[in-house]
Write a protein that holds these residues in place. Structure first.
Motif: not given
Length: 296
Positions: A203-206, A225-228
């Motif tokens: 997964g990825t986060y900002a 913060a979430p990031f797609e």
């Protein structure tokens, strides 16, 4: 088979270290945290002692943090872990693999040789060459070869007077005779942490800036913060981490007007960003991975 004994190399009391030790204890009943400052290597007996425990007799070691701050001495601690590996202890990630990342220049050259897009970079001991690089870049971030979380970094601008620019270069080289400088990029106030376990994308986060600071680190007020990400971004990060063969890492990626770039591949990876920004409880996933390796 009895439950495996896997220790955590880290910093006692720190959240990531304790969380990982908790996850291992919940699964195996064994909980052991090792501060490398308290470790003694005895090459005569091929033993690595920590408060009366020979680490070479454990089944595994997960290196969450080798030291609070990076320095050339960090490499010495990792070299000591190579003895445990030679005695049959599985170390996550492997000591030699981590060694290639602790030195920022080693990481950068590996990424560059793999064709990974990065900021324009200059490495030199020559003050005139550094001066010309800043003029060429317009604005440059000077980075110590051994540091984390933007510690010791500074920004020098081409628009300052030549005298002040040369003074800034001289001041930086007091502690950093080898200058590593990169063009200061437009990050639009955020960069990304892309999380991998055993080479598999999780997964990825900002990290989003909340101030006028040039960097997005949490220490400078940034927030997770979430990031797609797109499939192309995931592919880029996958290719960036592949040469290092790490069991767990995050790849630092930024989106610039000229396209995505990679700043670095982390030697250890961030648990808190993954949890708060991407909802990933990676401590448990990492513990499961280590247990499966030492019991297979």
């Amino acid at each position: 088979m009895t439950e495996p004994k896997i220790g955590v190399v880290g910093i006692p009391g720190k959240w990531s270290t304790e969380t990982l030790a908790d996850a291992l204890e919940a699964r195996t009943g064994f909980r052991y945290i090792i501060d490398m400052a308290d470790v003694c290597l005895d090459l005569t007996d091929r033993a690595l002692w920590h408060k009366g425990v020979n680490l070479c007799e454990l089944d595994g070691l997960i290196v969450k943090k080798i030291s609070a701050e990076y320095s050339p001495h960090t490499l010495d601690r990792l070299e000591m872990l190579r003895v445990a590996e030679a005695e049959g202890v599985q170390v996550f990630s492997g000591a030699e693999n981590i060694i290639r990342l602790v030195d920022r220049l080693s990481c950068t050259i590996t990424l560059s040789n793999a064709g990974i897009p990065m900021p324009p970079t200059c490495v030199t001991e020559d003050h005139d060459a550094a001066f010309e690089a800043v003029k060429r870049f317009g604005s440059a971030v000077f980075k110590p070869l051994f540091s984390t979380k933007a510690r010791g970094m500074c920004v020098l601008e081409a628009t300052t007077s030549d005298a002040n620019l040369r003074k800034g270069i001289e001041d930086f080289t007091v502690l950093n005779p080898v200058m590593y400088l990169q063009k200061k990029m437009d990050l639009s106030g955020q960069d990304l942490g892309m999380v991998f376990l055993a080479g598999n994308y999780l997964g990825t986060y900002a990290r989003v800036s909340q101030s006028q600071s040039w960097n997005t680190t949490i220490e400078s007020g940034g927030k997770y913060a979430p990031f797609e990400p797109t499939a192309e971004l995931i592919d880029l990060a996958q290719r960036a981490q592949a040469p290092f063969g790490l069991d767990f890492t995050t790849v630092d990626v930024a989106l610039t007007p000229d396209g995505p770039i990679v700043f670095e591949v982390s030697a250890f990876g961030g648990f808190k960003g993954a949890l708060e920004g991407a909802g990933l409880e990676v401590a448990g996933l990492y513990a499961d991975h280590a247990i499966s390796k030492v019991t297979s």
